[in-house]
Motif scaffolding. Structure first.
Motif, mmCIF file in Angstrom:
data_model
loop_
_atom_site.group_PDB
_atom_site.id
_atom_site.type_symbol
_atom_site.label_atom_id
_atom_site.label_comp_id
_atom_site.label_asym_id
_atom_site.label_seq_id
_atom_site.Cartn_x
_atom_site.Cartn_y
_atom_site.Cartn_z
ATOM 1 N N ASN A 75 0.795 -1.234 0.000
ATOM 2 C CA ASN A 75 0.000 0.000 0.000
ATOM 3 C C ASN A 75 0.826 1.283 0.000
ATOM 4 N N TYR A 76 2.140 1.217 -0.046
ATOM 5 C CA TYR A 76 2.979 2.408 -0.098
ATOM 6 C C TYR A 76 3.580 2.530 -1.488
ATOM 7 N N ILE A 77 3.558 3.744 -2.023
ATOM 8 C CA ILE A 77 4.126 3.982 -3.352
ATOM 9 C C ILE A 77 4.897 5.296 -3.364
ATOM 10 N N TRP A 78 5.882 5.356 -4.246
ATOM 11 C CA TRP A 78 6.608 6.607 -4.484
ATOM 12 C C TRP A 78 5.937 7.316 -5.650
ATOM 13 N N ILE A 79 5.645 8.604 -5.462
ATOM 14 C CA ILE A 79 4.979 9.368 -6.522
ATOM 15 C C ILE A 79 5.720 10.677 -6.776
ATOM 16 N N SER A 80 5.445 11.265 -7.918
ATOM 17 C CA SER A 80 6.035 12.551 -8.296
ATOM 18 C C SER A 80 5.228 13.697 -7.685
ATOM 19 N N GLU A 81 5.806 14.898 -7.778
ATOM 20 C CA GLU A 81 5.096 16.084 -7.291
ATOM 21 C C GLU A 81 3.788 16.285 -8.045
ATOM 22 N N ASP A 82 3.803 16.059 -9.360
ATOM 23 C CA ASP A 82 2.586 16.242 -10.161
ATOM 24 C C ASP A 82 1.471 15.307 -9.700
ATOM 25 N N ARG A 83 1.807 14.058 -9.437
ATOM 26 C CA ARG A 83 0.800 13.098 -8.984
ATOM 27 C C ARG A 83 0.319 13.450 -7.578
ATOM 28 N N LEU A 84 1.206 13.918 -6.716
ATOM 29 C CA LEU A 84 0.808 14.317 -5.372
ATOM 30 C C LEU A 84 -0.232 15.436 -5.427
ATOM 31 N N MET A 85 -0.070 16.342 -6.371
ATOM 32 C CA MET A 85 -1.006 17.472 -6.488
ATOM 33 C C MET A 85 -2.406 17.034 -6.901
ATOM 34 N N GLU A 86 -2.574 15.810 -7.353
ATOM 35 C CA GLU A 86 -3.884 15.287 -7.728
ATOM 36 C C GLU A 86 -4.617 14.664 -6.539
ATOM 37 N N SER A 87 -3.969 14.597 -5.380
ATOM 38 C CA SER A 87 -4.554 13.964 -4.207
ATOM 39 C C SER A 87 -5.764 14.735 -3.692
ATOM 40 N N ILE A 88 -6.694 13.997 -3.083
ATOM 41 C CA ILE A 88 -7.854 14.628 -2.435
ATOM 42 C C ILE A 88 -7.628 14.799 -0.938
ATOM 43 N N ASP A 89 -6.458 14.405 -0.447
ATOM 44 C CA ASP A 89 -6.120 14.467 0.973
ATOM 45 C C ASP A 89 -5.638 15.884 1.313
ATOM 46 N N ALA A 90 -6.494 16.662 1.976
ATOM 47 C CA ALA A 90 -6.177 18.066 2.280
ATOM 48 C C ALA A 90 -4.967 18.203 3.196
ATOM 49 N N GLN A 91 -4.812 17.310 4.169
ATOM 50 C CA GLN A 91 -3.663 17.386 5.071
ATOM 51 C C GLN A 91 -2.367 17.054 4.327
ATOM 52 N N LEU A 92 -2.413 16.108 3.390
ATOM 53 C CA LEU A 92 -1.245 15.799 2.567
ATOM 54 C C LEU A 92 -0.835 17.016 1.745
ATOM 55 N N LEU A 93 -1.788 17.677 1.141
ATOM 56 C CA LEU A 93 -1.483 18.870 0.339
ATOM 57 C C LEU A 93 -0.945 20.010 1.209
ATOM 58 N N SER A 94 -1.460 20.155 2.424
ATOM 59 C CA SER A 94 -0.937 21.173 3.351
ATOM 60 C C SER A 94 0.503 20.868 3.735
ATOM 61 N N THR A 95 0.796 19.593 3.986
ATOM 62 C CA THR A 95 2.166 19.188 4.337
ATOM 63 C C THR A 95 3.105 19.470 3.183
ATOM 64 N N TYR A 96 2.702 19.113 1.979
ATOM 65 C CA TYR A 96 3.512 19.362 0.785
ATOM 66 C C TYR A 96 3.775 20.859 0.603
ATOM 67 N N ALA A 97 2.746 21.675 0.746
ATOM 68 C CA ALA A 97 2.895 23.124 0.565
ATOM 69 C C ALA A 97 3.874 23.714 1.582
ATOM 70 N N ARG A 98 3.767 23.299 2.819
ATOM 71 C CA ARG A 98 4.683 23.816 3.843
ATOM 72 C C ARG A 98 6.110 23.332 3.612
ATOM 73 N N LEU A 99 6.259 22.084 3.184
ATOM 74 C CA LEU A 99 7.593 21.552 2.888
ATOM 75 C C LEU A 99 8.212 22.308 1.717
ATOM 76 N N LYS A 100 7.458 22.544 0.665
ATOM 77 C CA LYS A 100 7.968 23.301 -0.498
ATOM 78 C C LYS A 100 8.379 24.704 -0.083
ATOM 79 N N PHE A 101 7.592 25.335 0.777
ATOM 80 C CA PHE A 101 7.900 26.685 1.244
ATOM 81 C C PHE A 101 9.241 26.693 2.003
ATOM 82 N N LEU A 102 9.473 25.668 2.827
ATOM 83 C CA LEU A 102 10.722 25.603 3.607
ATOM 84 C C LEU A 102 11.936 25.283 2.741
ATOM 85 N N LEU A 103 11.753 24.421 1.751
ATOM 86 C CA LEU A 103 12.888 23.982 0.940
ATOM 87 C C LEU A 103 13.259 24.951 -0.167
ATOM 88 N N PHE A 104 12.291 25.718 -0.658
ATOM 89 C CA PHE A 104 12.582 26.595 -1.809
ATOM 90 C C PHE A 104 12.195 28.016 -1.551
#
Length: 133
Positions: free
Chosen positions: A104-133
């Motif tokens: 049940n675990y998979i590695w995905i790209s940023e583009d595929r992650l952006m298609e997720s319906i999981d709001a908390q996942l998208l919030s985590t991604y946005a905050r991580l991107k803000f910190l890294l770039f």
């Protein structure tokens, strides 16, 4: 229902990033698996330890708490006081662990992650991107 924590492991591959997510059913949403963050109920002050134990148990990946990137909090939903603690961890230098198959675990790209319906996942991604770039 209780507060939760979400962990987003990632790795850098060349000029891109990949994210380790779960592919599972979201109760009450639809009848096919969706891309979700790695969630863990946080019921006491040991939620970080329990989150890392879950990751180890389900994937075999061992992460120490000092490797966690703490990304703050977000609301579970607007009409509730429940919160989600957001975390990420860089697994770029752990190629020996990352390449094995995981249920049940998979590695995905940023583009595929952006298609997720999981709001908390998208919030985590946005905050991580803000910190890294």
């Amino acid at each position: 229902m209780s507060n939760t924590s979400l962990l987003l492991p990632f790795r850098k591959k060349g000029n891109s990033m990949q994210f380790l997510v779960k592919n599972e059913y979201i109760p009450g949403w639809d009848t096919h698996p969706d891309i979700c963050g790695i969630m863990n109920p946080a019921t006491d002050e040991f939620y970080e330890k329990k989150m890392l134990e879950q990751l180890k148990h389900e994937t075999g990946i061992i992460v120490d708490s000092d490797e966690l990137i703490r990304l703050g909090l977000c609301a579970i939903k607007r009409s509730s006081e429940l919160i989600c603690y957001l975390y990420a961890v860089d697994l770029s230098k752990r190629s020996e662990v990352i390449e094995k198959e995981m249920d049940n675990y998979i590695w995905i790209s940023e583009d595929r992650l952006m298609e997720s319906i999981d709001a908390q996942l998208l919030s985590t991604y946005a905050r991580l991107k803000f910190l890294l770039f």
